[in-house]
Structure formats: C-alpha cells, structure tokens
Design a protein around this motif. Sequence first.
Motif, PDB file in Angstrom:
ATOM      1  N   LEU A   1      40.787  36.610  12.884  1.00 44.44           N
ATOM      2  CA  LEU A   1      39.404  37.018  12.907  1.00 44.44           C
ATOM      3  C   LEU A   1      38.474  36.506  13.950  1.00 44.44           C
ATOM      4  CD1 LEU A   1      36.899  38.353  11.363  1.00 44.44           C
ATOM      5  CD2 LEU A   1      36.806  36.085  10.138  1.00 44.44           C
ATOM      6  N   MET A   2      38.202  37.265  14.925  1.00 45.07           N
ATOM      7  CA  MET A   2      37.119  36.404  15.774  1.00 45.07           C
ATOM      8  C   MET A   2      35.790  36.480  15.388  1.00 45.07           C
ATOM      9  SD  MET A   2      39.386  36.212  18.522  1.00 45.07           S
ATOM     10  CE  MET A   2      38.017  35.426  19.351  1.00 45.07           C
ATOM     11  N   GLY A   3      35.490  35.270  14.918  1.00 38.88           N
ATOM     12  CA  GLY A   3      34.324  34.935  14.274  1.00 38.88           C
ATOM     13  C   GLY A   3      33.205  34.390  14.979  1.00 38.88           C
TER      14      GLY A   3
ATOM     15  N   ALA B   1      20.845  29.060  14.920  1.00 40.39           N
ATOM     16  CA  ALA B   1      19.778  28.748  14.357  1.00 40.39           C
ATOM     17  C   ALA B   1      19.682  29.348  12.771  1.00 40.39           C
ATOM     18  CB  ALA B   1      18.768  29.106  15.241  1.00 40.39           C
ATOM     19  N   THR B   2      20.456  30.535  12.645  1.00 43.91           N
ATOM     20  CA  THR B   2      20.163  31.324  11.427  1.00 43.91           C
ATOM     21  C   THR B   2      21.395  31.446  10.475  1.00 43.91           C
ATOM     22  OG1 THR B   2      20.802  33.321  12.484  1.00 43.91           O
ATOM     23  CG2 THR B   2      18.306  32.734  12.462  1.00 43.91           C
ATOM     24  N   ASN B   3      22.417  30.919  10.857  1.00 43.47           N
ATOM     25  CA  ASN B   3      23.748  30.910  10.401  1.00 43.47           C
ATOM     26  C   ASN B   3      24.238  32.570  10.145  1.00 43.47           C
ATOM     27  OD1 ASN B   3      24.604  28.464   9.819  1.00 43.47           O
ATOM     28  ND2 ASN B   3      24.489  28.420   7.506  1.00 43.47           N
ATOM     29  N   LYS B   4      23.366  33.311  10.859  1.00 45.34           N
ATOM     30  CA  LYS B   4      23.949  34.900  10.640  1.00 45.34           C
ATOM     31  C   LYS B   4      25.200  35.106  11.186  1.00 45.34           C
ATOM     32  CE  LYS B   4      19.484  37.016  10.448  1.00 45.34           C
ATOM     33  NZ  LYS B   4      18.514  38.017  10.783  1.00 45.34           N
ATOM     34  N   ILE B   5      26.205  35.785  10.654  1.00 44.44           N
ATOM     35  CA  ILE B   5      27.442  35.865  11.346  1.00 44.44           C
ATOM     36  C   ILE B   5      27.899  37.398  11.875  1.00 44.44           C
ATOM     37  CG2 ILE B   5      28.369  34.112   9.629  1.00 44.44           C
ATOM     38  CD1 ILE B   5      29.934  36.243   8.158  1.00 44.44           C
ATOM     39  N   TYR B   6      29.038  37.430  12.568  1.00 46.42           N
ATOM     40  CA  TYR B   6      29.551  38.709  12.952  1.00 46.42           C
ATOM     41  C   TYR B   6      31.212  38.264  12.933  1.00 46.42           C
ATOM     42  CZ  TYR B   6      30.861  43.051  15.326  1.00 46.42           C
ATOM     43  OH  TYR B   6      31.332  43.997  15.733  1.00 46.42           O
ATOM     44  N   GLY B   7      31.848  39.467  12.959  1.00 42.67           N
ATOM     45  CA  GLY B   7      33.264  39.187  13.161  1.00 42.67           C
ATOM     46  C   GLY B   7      33.972  40.571  13.344  1.00 42.67           C
ATOM     47  N   HIS B   8      35.286  40.492  13.772  1.00 45.72           N
ATOM     48  CA  HIS B   8      35.901  41.610  13.776  1.00 45.72           C
ATOM     49  C   HIS B   8      37.686  41.311  13.833  1.00 45.72           C
ATOM     50  CE1 HIS B   8      36.681  46.096  14.558  1.00 45.72           C
ATOM     51  NE2 HIS B   8      37.691  45.811  15.011  1.00 45.72           N
ATOM     52  N   PHE B   9      38.682  41.830  13.190  1.00 43.25           N
ATOM     53  CA  PHE B   9      40.052  41.234  13.157  1.00 43.25           C
ATOM     54  C   PHE B   9      40.851  42.064  14.186  1.00 43.25           C
ATOM     55  CE2 PHE B   9      38.732  41.419   8.519  1.00 43.25           C
ATOM     56  CZ  PHE B   9      39.132  39.770   8.392  1.00 43.25           C
ATOM     57  N   TYR B  10      41.787  41.416  14.913  1.00 45.56           N
ATOM     58  CA  TYR B  10      42.682  41.572  15.924  1.00 45.56           C
ATOM     59  C   TYR B  10      44.110  41.041  15.466  1.00 45.56           C
ATOM     60  CZ  TYR B  10      38.271  42.670  18.376  1.00 45.56           C
ATOM     61  OH  TYR B  10      37.151  43.311  18.793  1.00 45.56           O
ATOM     62  N   ASP B  11      45.146  41.552  16.041  1.00 42.82           N
ATOM     63  CA  ASP B  11      46.234  40.999  15.973  1.00 42.82           C
ATOM     64  C   ASP B  11      46.601  39.588  16.532  1.00 42.82           C
ATOM     65  OD1 ASP B  11      47.625  43.234  14.593  1.00 42.82           O
ATOM     66  OD2 ASP B  11      47.724  44.378  16.387  1.00 42.82           O
ATOM     67  N   TYR B  12      45.843  39.023  17.616  1.00 47.12           N
ATOM     68  CA  TYR B  12      46.104  37.947  18.278  1.00 47.12           C
ATOM     69  C   TYR B  12      44.718  37.639  18.760  1.00 47.12           C
ATOM     70  CZ  TYR B  12      45.856  40.621  22.554  1.00 47.12           C
ATOM     71  OH  TYR B  12      45.349  41.241  23.639  1.00 47.12           O
ATOM     72  N   GLU B  13      44.754  36.107  19.358  1.00 48.94           N
ATOM     73  CA  GLU B  13      43.564  35.589  19.930  1.00 48.94           C
ATOM     74  C   GLU B  13      43.605  35.747  21.408  1.00 48.94           C
ATOM     75  OE1 GLU B  13      40.612  31.604  19.868  1.00 48.94           O
ATOM     76  OE2 GLU B  13      42.395  31.825  18.770  1.00 48.94           O
ATOM     77  N   GLY B  14      42.800  36.526  22.205  1.00 46.53           N
ATOM     78  CA  GLY B  14      43.217  36.484  23.712  1.00 46.53           C
ATOM     79  C   GLY B  14      41.853  37.189  24.293  1.00 46.53           C
ATOM     80  N   THR B  15      41.974  37.661  25.541  1.00 44.05           N
ATOM     81  CA  THR B  15      41.161  38.017  26.423  1.00 44.05           C
ATOM     82  C   THR B  15      40.454  39.344  25.788  1.00 44.05           C
ATOM     83  OG1 THR B  15      41.925  36.857  28.401  1.00 44.05           O
ATOM     84  CG2 THR B  15      40.452  38.815  28.634  1.00 44.05           C
TER      85      THR B  15
ATOM     86  N   MET C   1      44.973  45.708   8.138  1.00 40.43           N
ATOM     87  CA  MET C   1      44.055  45.286   9.258  1.00 40.43           C
ATOM     88  C   MET C   1      42.936  46.356   9.033  1.00 40.43           C
ATOM     89  SD  MET C   1      44.380  43.165  12.760  1.00 40.43           S
ATOM     90  CE  MET C   1      44.915  44.855  13.574  1.00 40.43           C
ATOM     91  N   GLU C   2      43.323  47.575   9.572  1.00 47.38           N
ATOM     92  CA  GLU C   2      42.451  48.629   9.798  1.00 47.38           C
ATOM     93  C   GLU C   2      41.311  48.772   8.587  1.00 47.38           C
ATOM     94  OE1 GLU C   2      45.648  48.808  10.041  1.00 47.38           O
ATOM     95  OE2 GLU C   2      45.719  48.818  12.279  1.00 47.38           O
ATOM     96  N   GLU C   3      41.665  48.711   7.292  1.00 42.67           N
ATOM     97  CA  GLU C   3      40.955  48.748   6.098  1.00 42.67           C
ATOM     98  C   GLU C   3      40.148  47.778   6.058  1.00 42.67           C
ATOM     99  OE1 GLU C   3      43.593  49.067   2.727  1.00 42.67           O
ATOM    100  OE2 GLU C   3      43.864  51.312   3.026  1.00 42.67           O
ATOM    101  N   ALA C   4      40.489  46.436   6.525  1.00 44.86           N
ATOM    102  CA  ALA C   4      39.824  45.175   6.537  1.00 44.86           C
ATOM    103  C   ALA C   4      38.644  45.253   7.561  1.00 44.86           C
ATOM    104  CB  ALA C   4      40.757  43.946   6.828  1.00 44.86           C
TER     105      ALA C   4
END
Length: 375
Positions: free
Chosen positions: A143-145, A150-164, A249-252
């Motif tokens: 999960l790229m989080g 300042a606000t604790n607002k979040i965003y994210g997206h799932f991927y197979d690996y952590e990279g460029t 992961m697609e459903e997630a």
Amino acid sequence: VIENDITQEEAAKTLELSSRQIRRIVKEVREKGDIGVMHKSLGRESNNKISDVDKNHTLDIYCQKYNGYGPTFANEKLLEIDKIKISVTTLWKWLTEKGLLKKRKKQRVHRKCRERKEHFGQMLQIDGSHHRWLGKDRRKFVLMGFIDDATNKIYGHFYDYEGTIPILDSFKKYVELNGLPYSVYVDRHSTYKAFSERSLSEFEKVMESLGIIVIHARSPEAKGRVERLFETLQDRLVKEMQLKGITTMEEANEYLPEYIIKHNARFSVTAKKEKDFHANVLPDMNLERLFCMKAEKRILKDNTVYYNKTYYQIKSKITCSTVTVEKTLKNEIYITKGGQDLHFEKLLTKPEKTRYIPKPRLTVRRTITPSIDHP
C-alpha cells in the motif's frame, strides 16, 4: 453533631454538604445506627443495566463476526452493522471478563514530539507498507500511503511492489485529486533517494520538475505519522475488507476510496490555518509527460538510440550527440532535445553495422633513372 460537639452548619461546611443533607444523615443514624450513612443505592442493580440476554447476544456476535477486533473498532461495527448501541467501556469490560482481548505491549513514548504543520498541503508524508492486506493466508502486496501532516487526511493505492512506477502513479493520482503539495517527507529508500549524492532518483527528478521540496527522514521515528497510519490500516482496513469479502488486489483498490472517506471523517483534524498550500494543476501541464522516467542517451553513429533493449531511429535533423528518452506510466516513449519532441521510429531488429571498405589508393609509380657511373 449527635453528641452536640459541633453544629449542623459546621458539619455541613466540613463535609461540603448542605445543611439539609446533614439533617437527613443524622436522622438515619439515629434510627438505623452506623449503617445510616450508607447510600440507599448501594448493592442495588442499576435501572440502566443491560440484561444478561443482551450481553450474551452481543458477545456471540463479537465472537462470530468481530473476533480479534479492539473494543473501539468493534463498538463502531456493532452500531453500524448490527444496530447494537453500547459504550466502549462496557464492551471492554465484557471482553476482558471473557478473556477475549489480547494484551498489547505499551509503546515507549518518544522523547520529542514534532508539532504539526499549520497548513493543509504544507507537507505530505509518504511510504509503502508491505503486508498481507487480504488476510494471513493471502499474498503480500504494497500500500503506497499518503498522510497530510497538518490534517491527518490520507490517500493510498495498492501495488505489487514498492518502486518508481508505483510511487509516480500513486502520486499522480493524489495530485489529480488535491493538487501539488508544497513538500514531501520520505525515507531514504532507493526509490526516493539516489545512492550517489551527485545524482537524483527518478522520483526526485519529477519532484524537482514540479517544484516540490523533498525531505528525507533519517529514521522511521522521524516520519512517525505515516508509520502509525500503517498500524491503524493493518488493523482496521484489513478487517473492513474481510467484512466486504474482498479477495483480490483489484477489488481492494476499488473499495479503497470508500474506506478513505470514512477514515478521514473519523480521524482527520482541522489545520491550524485555513490556507491550502496545494498548488493548482495548470491547464497546460501535461501530467502524463511530467510523471515519467527520463534518461540521457548517446546518439550512435547510424543516428539511432538504444534504450531499454530497443533501438530507435531518429528521423529529425539534429546536430547534438545526446538526447533525452522519456518513458511515461503508460509505457509511451518520447525522445526530446531541449524540450522539443523529435521524430523517431522504433526498430524491430538490431541495425546492421555497415562494413568499412577502404578506398583503393591511386599511386603513381616513379621511374628511377640510374646515374651515369652506375655499374
């Protein structure tokens, strides 16, 4: 008071009670003795006590659907899904009595707490979390989080690996929603920081082109806000997806925006100052071209460029020795020089080397006349 050593008014001041209450207590003690000072409700069941039937019903639902949940999160789900309203303290007490709560180690308090930034978008903490997001028996993915300082607002997206590619793709999605943040706070992973101090990683190159300041943390504790976010998500998000029956992961990724709205409503705070530090994306900004990987390549003698195991024949007339090859997140290739796109053609095979054939030398044969005294 009974023995007339002090007056009722003096006793009331000493016990911080009213004179009327002192008179009641004196009357009860004279009639019932020392037991008269005890409260009448002592030992009686509360009128608001939850019946044993409702208690056992709630615990059965917890064991069937929310086993392993903390009392706060379980209390939210019981109210949201099962329409059972009880206090967190009551649920904690019931679970503790039944031995259904796992004891957690008390975390060591960090020696210094950094104050939040004052504006939304002033600093964005980013990291990747490798976890079995779909359950213990499922594969790990990342999960790229993102969390606003300042606000604790979040965003994210799932991927197979952590990279460029994952960080550029997720950051592009964030920019499309909120705009360009003033700065980002990341660790020293090779994705975010080049090994050499003289060069930049692909991520740093993109941030530099967008005018975003990159700050590198020197310890996990320094970016504790995003680290604590992952602790929360590895508990709450995993259980939410299990309740939804998500198995891929697609459903997630399809469910994640819905969860983020609920999470932000529950955990976000108001920034100290109202001004939003996000910069707007201008109409002439092509995000597809901005969020790409760039490489300087040398032009070969046959006017071709070799990039990623492929040859490209340059058609434009140029006099330079190097060009910039850009690869977008959609795997589109562009070759540029000085900000101008060049015309080129992808070669399916390796170009043959032209054999050098030397030109024949035209030499004039000299005639040598011998001298007179030559024998």
